[in-house]
Design a protein around this motif. Structure first.
Motif, PDB file in Angstrom:
ATOM      1  N   GLU A 394       0.835  -1.206   0.000  1.00 52.55           N
ATOM      2  CA  GLU A 394       0.000   0.000   0.000  1.00 52.55           C
ATOM      3  C   GLU A 394       0.865   1.249   0.000  1.00 52.55           C
ATOM      4  O   GLU A 394       0.537   2.249  -0.660  1.00 52.55           O
ATOM      5  CB  GLU A 394      -0.939   0.006   1.201  1.00 52.55           C
ATOM      6  CG  GLU A 394      -1.927   1.165   1.163  1.00 52.55           C
ATOM      7  CD  GLU A 394      -2.949   1.144   2.271  1.00 52.55           C
ATOM      8  OE1 GLU A 394      -3.558   2.205   2.510  1.00 52.55           O
ATOM      9  OE2 GLU A 394      -3.141   0.085   2.910  1.00 52.55           O
ATOM     10  N   TYR A 397       1.866   1.906  -3.581  1.00 48.78           N
ATOM     11  CA  TYR A 397       0.781   2.518  -4.359  1.00 48.78           C
ATOM     12  C   TYR A 397       0.684   4.012  -4.056  1.00 48.78           C
ATOM     13  O   TYR A 397       0.556   4.846  -4.961  1.00 48.78           O
ATOM     14  CB  TYR A 397      -0.553   1.849  -4.039  1.00 48.78           C
ATOM     15  CG  TYR A 397      -0.793   0.554  -4.779  1.00 48.78           C
ATOM     16  CD1 TYR A 397      -0.828   0.520  -6.169  1.00 48.78           C
ATOM     17  CD2 TYR A 397      -1.007  -0.638  -4.084  1.00 48.78           C
ATOM     18  CE1 TYR A 397      -1.062  -0.669  -6.850  1.00 48.78           C
ATOM     19  CE2 TYR A 397      -1.237  -1.825  -4.746  1.00 48.78           C
ATOM     20  CZ  TYR A 397      -1.259  -1.837  -6.135  1.00 48.78           C
ATOM     21  OH  TYR A 397      -1.484  -3.015  -6.816  1.00 48.78           O
ATOM     22  N   TYR A 405      -6.387   1.874  -2.998  1.00 51.93           N
ATOM     23  CA  TYR A 405      -6.289   0.559  -2.367  1.00 51.93           C
ATOM     24  C   TYR A 405      -6.139   0.698  -0.850  1.00 51.93           C
ATOM     25  O   TYR A 405      -5.352   1.507  -0.359  1.00 51.93           O
ATOM     26  CB  TYR A 405      -5.102  -0.226  -2.924  1.00 51.93           C
ATOM     27  CG  TYR A 405      -5.223  -0.499  -4.403  1.00 51.93           C
ATOM     28  CD1 TYR A 405      -6.022  -1.530  -4.871  1.00 51.93           C
ATOM     29  CD2 TYR A 405      -4.539   0.294  -5.322  1.00 51.93           C
ATOM     30  CE1 TYR A 405      -6.154  -1.777  -6.228  1.00 51.93           C
ATOM     31  CE2 TYR A 405      -4.651   0.044  -6.690  1.00 51.93           C
ATOM     32  CZ  TYR A 405      -5.468  -0.985  -7.129  1.00 51.93           C
ATOM     33  OH  TYR A 405      -5.599  -1.227  -8.476  1.00 51.93           O
ATOM     34  N   ASP A 406      -6.919  -0.073  -0.135  1.00 47.57           N
ATOM     35  CA  ASP A 406      -6.800  -0.179   1.326  1.00 47.57           C
ATOM     36  C   ASP A 406      -6.446  -1.622   1.625  1.00 47.57           C
ATOM     37  O   ASP A 406      -7.271  -2.526   1.480  1.00 47.57           O
ATOM     38  CB  ASP A 406      -8.114   0.194   2.003  1.00 47.57           C
ATOM     39  CG  ASP A 406      -8.005   0.152   3.532  1.00 47.57           C
ATOM     40  OD1 ASP A 406      -6.923  -0.224   4.041  1.00 47.57           O
ATOM     41  OD2 ASP A 406      -8.996   0.479   4.201  1.00 47.57           O
ATOM     42  N   MET A 407      -5.202  -1.862   2.022  1.00 49.50           N
ATOM     43  CA  MET A 407      -4.715  -3.216   2.201  1.00 49.50           C
ATOM     44  C   MET A 407      -4.614  -3.588   3.685  1.00 49.50           C
ATOM     45  O   MET A 407      -3.856  -4.454   4.085  1.00 49.50           O
ATOM     46  CB  MET A 407      -3.381  -3.391   1.482  1.00 49.50           C
ATOM     47  CG  MET A 407      -3.499  -3.025  -0.009  1.00 49.50           C
ATOM     48  SD  MET A 407      -2.015  -3.273  -0.983  1.00 49.50           S
ATOM     49  CE  MET A 407      -2.040  -5.066  -1.154  1.00 49.50           C
ATOM     50  N   TYR A 414     -10.483 -10.769  -1.427  1.00 46.11           N
ATOM     51  CA  TYR A 414      -9.900  -9.517  -1.901  1.00 46.11           C
ATOM     52  C   TYR A 414      -8.386  -9.640  -2.018  1.00 46.11           C
ATOM     53  O   TYR A 414      -7.773  -9.131  -2.965  1.00 46.11           O
ATOM     54  CB  TYR A 414     -10.272  -8.385  -0.943  1.00 46.11           C
ATOM     55  CG  TYR A 414      -9.770  -7.029  -1.367  1.00 46.11           C
ATOM     56  CD1 TYR A 414     -10.152  -6.465  -2.572  1.00 46.11           C
ATOM     57  CD2 TYR A 414      -8.900  -6.298  -0.543  1.00 46.11           C
ATOM     58  CE1 TYR A 414      -9.701  -5.211  -2.960  1.00 46.11           C
ATOM     59  CE2 TYR A 414      -8.438  -5.053  -0.915  1.00 46.11           C
ATOM     60  CZ  TYR A 414      -8.845  -4.507  -2.126  1.00 46.11           C
ATOM     61  OH  TYR A 414      -8.389  -3.275  -2.510  1.00 46.11           O
ATOM     62  N   THR A 417      -6.568 -10.765  -5.218  1.00 42.32           N
ATOM     63  CA  THR A 417      -6.307  -9.821  -6.309  1.00 42.32           C
ATOM     64  C   THR A 417      -4.809  -9.725  -6.580  1.00 42.32           C
ATOM     65  O   THR A 417      -4.377  -9.505  -7.727  1.00 42.32           O
ATOM     66  CB  THR A 417      -6.870  -8.428  -5.925  1.00 42.32           C
ATOM     67  OG1 THR A 417      -8.251  -8.528  -5.646  1.00 42.32           O
ATOM     68  CG2 THR A 417      -6.637  -7.411  -7.050  1.00 42.32           C
ATOM     69  N   TRP A 418      -4.042  -9.907  -5.551  1.00 41.73           N
ATOM     70  CA  TRP A 418      -2.569  -9.802  -5.686  1.00 41.73           C
ATOM     71  C   TRP A 418      -1.889 -11.169  -5.685  1.00 41.73           C
ATOM     72  O   TRP A 418      -0.667 -11.253  -5.685  1.00 41.73           O
ATOM     73  CB  TRP A 418      -2.012  -8.937  -4.545  1.00 41.73           C
ATOM     74  CG  TRP A 418      -2.362  -7.493  -4.700  1.00 41.73           C
ATOM     75  CD1 TRP A 418      -1.669  -6.529  -5.363  1.00 41.73           C
ATOM     76  CD2 TRP A 418      -3.532  -6.845  -4.186  1.00 41.73           C
ATOM     77  NE1 TRP A 418      -2.304  -5.337  -5.312  1.00 41.73           N
ATOM     78  CE2 TRP A 418      -3.465  -5.488  -4.586  1.00 41.73           C
ATOM     79  CE3 TRP A 418      -4.628  -7.266  -3.449  1.00 41.73           C
ATOM     80  CZ2 TRP A 418      -4.446  -4.558  -4.269  1.00 41.73           C
ATOM     81  CZ3 TRP A 418      -5.606  -6.331  -3.133  1.00 41.73           C
ATOM     82  CH2 TRP A 418      -5.515  -5.011  -3.526  1.00 41.73           C
TER      83      TRP A 418
END
Length: 422
Positions: A394, A397, A405-407, A414, A417-418
């Motif tokens: 994060e 980013y 993005y809120d990681m 969710y 996604t990575w």
């Protein structure tokens, strides 16, 4: 005839004057001074062969116990002849009050009843119990750790015949000191008061005594009634400043034991096993909690995540094998000490802070993206569900001005996604 009588009278008068003068100039007169500390209490002029007028000094908060001479030896100024310039000093025994708190907490609000009492701590306790102005007459107290023999000697001066009856051996703990002083002062605990509270980490034997030593007494005979006593903690984790403790079902703090993967030391505080790392995390945890005192653990965890994401700069450092563990403490210290590190350092810092806040965080060495790039992140189970936390990604980013993005606390779907693999 008349002349003879007159001459005889003159001669007699002359003899009387001579005798008076001889007595006046031959018999010396001394000044005797009486002191209390540096204060002059009285000064008397005493002729040779006479004694000073008897008087007993008084001082509020003290009991007069006798006189000493200039050398400090016991003396009786009224029992014999005095010498020129004689000085006598009043000895006092301080009457300690029964009602003041006298055992004090450390910077974390903890009593540490198992710690050895020091001479300076005993001095502070007795000064708190001594009436104003009487502190200067307290007994001499040796420095360093307090032994049972030295403690008994001090108490015997304050409570004649009672202090010497103590049979403490070795070093005296703060809990033992509280128990002895409570007994000699006649301080008794009240009814209906919970045992555990935020002011102490009690060992079983001394809970009531150290608690009693920390709160004011009522004047009516030794009750805790009306004292401002903090409520007991509920069973579970307790945050005292930046310290994490665990309250057991009996109200006492867990010591030398584990809750899941979190270890609590002999003082009842969570420890990572590294005193250096604990120093960093306790200070920061205290800041997060103080900034949101009415918040909950997840709110403080969010503050720890944002701190980790925003407080450091990226620098390429060590990489670790897929699934490798044991690197967390070293990499957290590297980041705290230098302010720069890679994904392993970011993960380690957040891991250490999360655990200090009571979360069984796990730092994971694995891969990210479909190309399986080496990477580290943190996973925490909350209410039975596993979540992912990735402050370093994060941060990257945000550095690219991508704020979408809120990681923090990503669920498994969710997070994929990575393409995390660990």
């Amino acid at each position: 005839m008349q002349r003879g009588i007159k001459a005889a009278l003159i001669a007699a008068l002359a003899i009387a004057v001579c005798i008076f003068c001889a007595y006046t100039f031959i018999v010396p007169e001394y000044t005797v001074s009486f002191f209390s500390g540096d204060e002059l209490l009285a000064s008397q002029d005493v002729k040779y062969g006479s004694r000073p007028e008897v008087f007993a000094p008084e001082m509020e908060g003290c009991v007069f116990i006798g006189w000493t001479d200039g050398s400090g030896s016991a003396a009786d100024p009224f029992g014999g002849r005095v010498t020129a310039g004689a000085e006598y000093h009043a000895g006092w025994r301080v009457e300690l009050t029964e009602h003041e708190p006298y055992l004090f907490t450390d910077e974390n609000g903890l009593i540490r009843p198992d710690d050895v009492m020091t001479g300076s701590e005993l001095r502070a306790a007795l000064e708190a119990l001594a009436p104003d102005g009487a502190e200067q007459f307290l007994p001499e107290i040796p420095g360093g750790e307090l032994t049972g023999e030295a403690f008994a000697a001090v108490l015997d001066e304050l409570f004649p015949g009672e202090g010497s009856a103590l049979t403490l051996s070795g070093s005296v703990t703060r809990g033992e000191a509280a128990a002895a002083l409570n007994s000699l002062l006649g301080r008794g605990r009240g009814e209906g008061i919970a045992v555990a509270d935020g002011a102490l980490l009690p060992p079983d034997a001394w809970t009531e005594d150290v608690r009693e030593a920390c709160i004011p007494h009522s004047e009516g005979g030794g009750s805790w009634a009306g004292a401002d006593v903090p409520p007991a903690f509920d069973e579970g984790f307790a945050h005292i400043g930046g310290d994490l403790c665990y309250v057991q079902a009996d109200g006492l703090f867990l010591r030398d034991g584990d809750v899941g993967t979190l270890h609590f030391g002999p003082d009842g505080r969570y420890t990572s096993g590294s005193a250096e790392l604990d120093g960093y995390t306790r200070e920061l945890a205290a800041q997060f909690i103080a900034a949101d005192p009415g918040g909950d653990a997840l709110g403080w965890l969010r503050a720890a995540y944002d701190y980790t994401r925003d407080s450091f700069s990226y620098l390429r450092r060590n990489y670790y094998l897929f699934g490798e563990t044991g690197w967390e403490t070293d990499e957290a210290l590297t980041m705290f000490e230098t302010g720069r590190g890679n994904c392993y350092c970011y993960a380690a810092v957040f891991w250490s802070l999360a655990r200090q806040l009571g979360f069984e965080a796990e730092a994971v060495s694995g891969t990210i993206s479909k190309t399986n790039q080496p990477h580290a992140w943190v996973e925490i189970a909350v209410d039975g569900t596993n979540y992912y936390f990735d402050p370093e990604t994060e941060m990257a980013y945000i550095a690219d001005r991508d704020y979408g993005y809120d990681m923090f606390m990503m669920n498994r779907y969710y997070a994929q996604t990575w393409s995390y693999r660990g």
